[in-house]
Write a protein that holds these residues in place. Structure first.
Motif, PDB file in Angstrom:
ATOM      1  N   LEU A  12       0.873  -1.189   0.000  1.00 29.12           N
ATOM      2  CA  LEU A  12       0.000   0.000   0.000  1.00 29.12           C
ATOM      3  C   LEU A  12       0.906   1.235   0.000  1.00 29.12           C
ATOM      4  N   GLY A  13       1.279   1.679  -1.178  1.00 27.87           N
ATOM      5  CA  GLY A  13       2.207   2.803  -1.315  1.00 27.87           C
ATOM      6  C   GLY A  13       1.500   4.142  -1.290  1.00 27.87           C
ATOM      7  N   SER A  14       2.314   5.211  -1.290  1.00 21.53           N
ATOM      8  CA  SER A  14       1.743   6.563  -1.212  1.00 21.53           C
ATOM      9  C   SER A  14       0.960   6.912  -2.477  1.00 21.53           C
ATOM     10  N   THR A  15       1.344   6.296  -3.599  1.00 21.80           N
ATOM     11  CA  THR A  15       0.769   6.666  -4.896  1.00 21.80           C
ATOM     12  C   THR A  15       0.026   5.520  -5.565  1.00 21.80           C
ATOM     13  N   ALA A  16       0.539   4.294  -5.347  1.00 18.08           N
ATOM     14  CA  ALA A  16      -0.081   3.134  -5.999  1.00 18.08           C
ATOM     15  C   ALA A  16      -0.162   1.955  -5.043  1.00 18.08           C
ATOM     16  N   ILE A  17      -1.254   1.180  -5.190  1.00 18.29           N
ATOM     17  CA  ILE A  17      -1.400  -0.089  -4.454  1.00 18.29           C
ATOM     18  C   ILE A  17      -0.950  -1.183  -5.416  1.00 18.29           C
ATOM     19  N   LYS A  18      -0.047  -2.028  -4.946  1.00 19.56           N
ATOM     20  CA  LYS A  18       0.455  -3.105  -5.801  1.00 19.56           C
ATOM     21  C   LYS A  18       0.266  -4.434  -5.089  1.00 19.56           C
ATOM     22  N   ILE A  19      -0.088  -5.480  -5.849  1.00 17.87           N
ATOM     23  CA  ILE A  19      -0.100  -6.819  -5.242  1.00 17.87           C
ATOM     24  C   ILE A  19       0.769  -7.753  -6.096  1.00 17.87           C
ATOM     25  N   ILE A 105      12.910   4.547  -6.115  1.00 17.74           N
ATOM     26  CA  ILE A 105      12.236   5.837  -6.306  1.00 17.74           C
ATOM     27  C   ILE A 105      10.744   5.556  -6.328  1.00 17.74           C
ATOM     28  N   GLY A 106      10.053   6.119  -5.352  1.00 13.04           N
ATOM     29  CA  GLY A 106       8.608   5.899  -5.250  1.00 13.04           C
ATOM     30  C   GLY A 106       7.853   7.141  -5.683  1.00 13.04           C
ATOM     31  N   GLY A 107       6.567   7.139  -5.393  1.00 13.46           N
ATOM     32  CA  GLY A 107       5.742   8.282  -5.761  1.00 13.46           C
ATOM     33  C   GLY A 107       6.128   9.524  -4.989  1.00 13.46           C
ATOM     34  N   GLN A 108       6.533   9.328  -3.714  1.00 19.01           N
ATOM     35  CA  GLN A 108       6.807  10.499  -2.883  1.00 19.01           C
ATOM     36  C   GLN A 108       8.076  10.384  -2.059  1.00 19.01           C
ATOM     37  N   THR A 134      11.575  12.263  -6.862  1.00 16.53           N
ATOM     38  CA  THR A 134      10.525  11.251  -6.713  1.00 16.53           C
ATOM     39  C   THR A 134       9.628  11.239  -7.959  1.00 16.53           C
ATOM     40  N   GLY A 135       8.739  10.248  -7.995  1.00  7.56           N
ATOM     41  CA  GLY A 135       7.797  10.146  -9.106  1.00  7.56           C
ATOM     42  C   GLY A 135       6.918  11.376  -9.243  1.00  7.56           C
ATOM     43  N   ARG A 136       6.676  12.023  -8.111  1.00  5.15           N
ATOM     44  CA  ARG A 136       5.807  13.206  -8.155  1.00  5.15           C
ATOM     45  C   ARG A 136       6.411  14.333  -9.002  1.00  5.15           C
ATOM     46  N   PHE A 138       8.324  13.930 -11.638  1.00  5.35           N
ATOM     47  CA  PHE A 138       8.079  13.577 -13.042  1.00  5.35           C
ATOM     48  C   PHE A 138       6.642  13.905 -13.441  1.00  5.35           C
ATOM     49  N   GLU A 139       5.710  13.601 -12.525  1.00  6.63           N
ATOM     50  CA  GLU A 139       4.289  13.869 -12.831  1.00  6.63           C
ATOM     51  C   GLU A 139       4.060  15.367 -13.012  1.00  6.63           C
ATOM     52  N   LEU A 140       4.701  16.162 -12.143  1.00  2.75           N
ATOM     53  CA  LEU A 140       4.535  17.618 -12.236  1.00  2.75           C
ATOM     54  C   LEU A 140       5.058  18.138 -13.576  1.00  2.75           C
ATOM     55  N   PRO A 148       2.854  12.899 -21.669  1.00  2.00           N
ATOM     56  CA  PRO A 148       2.824  11.775 -20.731  1.00  2.00           C
ATOM     57  C   PRO A 148       4.226  11.289 -20.355  1.00  2.00           C
ATOM     58  N   VAL A 149       4.366  10.832 -19.099  1.00  2.00           N
ATOM     59  CA  VAL A 149       5.662  10.339 -18.619  1.00  2.00           C
ATOM     60  C   VAL A 149       6.162   9.193 -19.508  1.00  2.00           C
ATOM     61  N   ASN A 150       5.232   8.429 -20.063  1.00  2.00           N
ATOM     62  CA  ASN A 150       5.616   7.311 -20.939  1.00  2.00           C
ATOM     63  C   ASN A 150       6.425   7.763 -22.153  1.00  2.00           C
ATOM     64  N   ASP A 151       6.257   9.029 -22.559  1.00  2.00           N
ATOM     65  CA  ASP A 151       6.993   9.542 -23.725  1.00  2.00           C
ATOM     66  C   ASP A 151       8.384  10.060 -23.343  1.00  2.00           C
ATOM     67  N   ASP A 218      14.702   0.486  -8.554  1.00  2.00           N
ATOM     68  CA  ASP A 218      13.330  -0.034  -8.630  1.00  2.00           C
ATOM     69  C   ASP A 218      12.334   1.026  -8.175  1.00  2.00           C
ATOM     70  N   GLY A 219      11.051   0.620  -8.090  1.00  2.00           N
ATOM     71  CA  GLY A 219       9.972   1.583  -7.833  1.00  2.00           C
ATOM     72  C   GLY A 219       9.327   1.974  -9.158  1.00  2.00           C
ATOM     73  N   GLY A 220       8.132   2.548  -9.096  1.00  2.00           N
ATOM     74  CA  GLY A 220       7.375   2.885 -10.308  1.00  2.00           C
ATOM     75  C   GLY A 220       8.154   3.673 -11.344  1.00  2.00           C
ATOM     76  N   PRO A 221       8.859   4.768 -10.951  1.00  2.00           N
ATOM     77  CA  PRO A 221       9.577   5.570 -11.947  1.00  2.00           C
ATOM     78  C   PRO A 221      10.703   4.810 -12.658  1.00  2.00           C
ATOM     79  N   ALA A 222      11.132   3.659 -12.101  1.00  2.00           N
ATOM     80  CA  ALA A 222      12.191   2.873 -12.765  1.00  2.00           C
ATOM     81  C   ALA A 222      11.704   2.284 -14.088  1.00  2.00           C
ATOM     82  N   GLN A 223      10.374   2.312 -14.311  1.00  2.00           N
ATOM     83  CA  GLN A 223       9.855   1.855 -15.614  1.00  2.00           C
ATOM     84  C   GLN A 223      10.300   2.783 -16.743  1.00  2.00           C
ATOM     85  N   ASN A 224      10.652   3.990 -16.359  1.00  2.00           N
ATOM     86  CA  ASN A 224      11.151   4.966 -17.324  1.00  2.00           C
ATOM     87  C   ASN A 224      12.632   4.658 -17.579  1.00  2.00           C
ATOM     88  N   THR A 225      12.929   4.099 -18.739  1.00  2.00           N
ATOM     89  CA  THR A 225      14.290   3.612 -19.010  1.00  2.00           C
ATOM     90  C   THR A 225      15.331   4.745 -19.034  1.00  2.00           C
TER      91      THR A 225
HETATM   92  P1  ADP Z   1       4.668   4.259  -4.049  1.00  2.00           P
HETATM   93  O1  ADP Z   1       5.051   2.853  -3.585  1.00  2.00           O
HETATM   94  O2  ADP Z   1       5.302   5.360  -3.286  1.00  2.00           O
HETATM   95  O3  ADP Z   1       3.190   4.400  -4.224  1.00  2.00           O
HETATM   96  P2  ADP Z   1       5.560   3.457  -6.711  1.00  2.00           P
HETATM   97  O4  ADP Z   1       6.852   2.737  -6.573  1.00  2.00           O
HETATM   98  O5  ADP Z   1       4.342   2.642  -6.943  1.00  2.00           O
HETATM   99  O6  ADP Z   1       5.347   4.431  -5.476  1.00  2.00           O
HETATM  100  O7  ADP Z   1       5.729   4.513  -7.876  1.00  2.00           O
HETATM  101  C1  ADP Z   1       4.707   5.412  -8.169  1.00  2.00           C
HETATM  102  C2  ADP Z   1       5.260   6.416  -9.131  1.00  2.00           C
HETATM  103  O8  ADP Z   1       5.625   5.745 -10.341  1.00  2.00           O
HETATM  104  C3  ADP Z   1       4.272   7.496  -9.533  1.00  2.00           C
HETATM  105  O9  ADP Z   1       4.842   8.755  -9.248  1.00  2.00           O
HETATM  106  C4  ADP Z   1       4.089   7.305 -11.023  1.00  2.00           C
HETATM  107  O10 ADP Z   1       3.988   8.535 -11.694  1.00  2.00           O
HETATM  108  C5  ADP Z   1       5.366   6.582 -11.427  1.00  2.00           C
HETATM  109  N1  ADP Z   1       5.191   5.778 -12.631  1.00  2.00           N
HETATM  110  C6  ADP Z   1       4.252   4.836 -12.843  1.00  2.00           C
HETATM  111  N2  ADP Z   1       4.384   4.306 -14.081  1.00  2.00           N
HETATM  112  C7  ADP Z   1       5.441   4.927 -14.668  1.00  2.00           C
HETATM  113  C8  ADP Z   1       6.085   4.840 -15.952  1.00  2.00           C
HETATM  114  N3  ADP Z   1       5.680   3.987 -16.900  1.00  2.00           N
HETATM  115  N4  ADP Z   1       7.152   5.643 -16.164  1.00  2.00           N
HETATM  116  C9  ADP Z   1       7.570   6.494 -15.224  1.00  2.00           C
HETATM  117  N5  ADP Z   1       7.010   6.633 -14.011  1.00  2.00           N
HETATM  118  C10 ADP Z   1       5.956   5.868 -13.732  1.00  2.00           C
END
Ligand code: ADP
Length: 257
Positions: A12-19, A105-108, A134-136, A138-140, A148-151, A218-225
């Motif tokens: 249960l993360g600050s930005t996303a719930i993952k299972i 790197i997480g959401g916050q 943090t991911g925030r 990138f979102e800003l 989009p962050v995906n680009d 690792d963490g969500g923003p790591a999806q951004n290569t």
């Molecule tokens: P938390 O555990 O703190 O909720 P996460 O590790 O789940 O954080 O990461 C959430 C962050 O990942 C968000 O800020 C979101 O914008 C970012 N994110 C999600 N998907 C992507 C993506 N494909 N590329 C870059 N950043 C991403």
């Protein structure tokens, strides 16, 4: 699929719930949804969806462990585990025992975790006071650039300048970026400068020590290569990223089930 208890980790993360669902040490299913009120119900829905897709009987026993800042909100978990331990366990396992340093790197927040040769946590540092790094952040910038962050990975490749973002705080960085756009700066250059700025933050938290052994992001923003590439440029070290880097913490919780 056998009838032994399935191991499920809920992050249960600050930005996303993952299972993450783990069977015989293998990550067999993942799901995520944005963090919003009703977190326990949202996480339960993710679990039911994943088990349905796997064709698992609803009666099959499961061991669920929760982690993340909202871990205690998941009241039906058999236990809660802190996210540093879960991250270490998950990444060490998924990297085949190679990881010795994790930059998460997480959401916050931004964390650096050092591991022993057996995968236990020997040190960790966290920066959760500032959204820069943090991911925030990138979102800003994605909102400011209407992109989009995906680009970002593709656009960062197309940068042609040596622009640097000088602001160390997100609030000032926003003003700096608005002013750069007004001066006609290319968004590709702003995006590359953003990645370099986040990489500097992460390197600053890592400190002067050169990590021994493999370094993983690792963490969500790591999806951004482009982020791992920016970190490599900053650290002059190889930075590895596993597939689905946003699920390593949930996977670590599942492994502890
Ligand atoms: P938390 O555990 O703190 O909720 P996460 O590790 O789940 O954080 O990461 C959430 C962050 O990942 C968000 O800020 C979101 O914008 C970012 N994110 C999600 N998907 C992507 C993506 N494909 N590329 C870059 N950043 C991403």
């Amino acid at each position: 699929m056998s009838g032994s208890a399935l191991k499920i980790g809920v992050d249960l993360g600050s930005t996303a719930i993952k299972i993450a669902v783990v069977e015989d040490g293998e990550l067999i299913a993942t799901r995520s949804t944005p963090t919003a009120p009703g977190q326990e119900a949202r996480a339960q829905t993710l679990i039911e969806e994943a088990l349905h897709e796997l064709g698992v009987s609803p009666d099959r026993p499961r061991n669920v462990v929760s982690t993340g800042y909202g871990k205690k909100l998941f009241t039906c978990a058999a236990k809660h585990v802190d996210e540093i331990t879960a991250n270490a366990q998950g990444l060490f396992h998924l990297s085949g025992g190679e990881a010795r340093t994790i930059i998460n790197i997480g959401g916050q927040d931004l964390k650096v975790i050092s591991l022993s040769d057996s995968g236990s946590v020997v040190d960790f540092k966290m920066n959760d006071k500032c959204a820069a790094g943090t991911g925030r952040f990138f979102e800003l910038v994605a909102r400011l650039l209407d992109t989009p962050v995906n680009d970002f990975p593709t656009l960062a490749e197309e940068a042609d300048g040596e622009l640097e973002l000088n602001s160390t705080c997100v609030v000032f960085a926003e003003t700096e970026i608005v002013s750069l756009l007004a001066q006609g700066e290319r968004k590709e250059n702003i995006i590359r400068a953003l990645h370099a700025s986040v990489a500097r933050r992460a390197a600053g938290l890592l400190g002067r020590r050169t990590p021994t052994g493999a370094l993983y992001l690792d963490g969500g923003p790591a999806q951004n290569t482009a982020l791992a590439r920016a970190l490599e440029d900053e650290l002059l070290l190889e930075v590895r990223v596993l597939p689905k880097p946003q699920f390593t913490v949930a996977c670590g919780a599942a492994l502890g089930a």
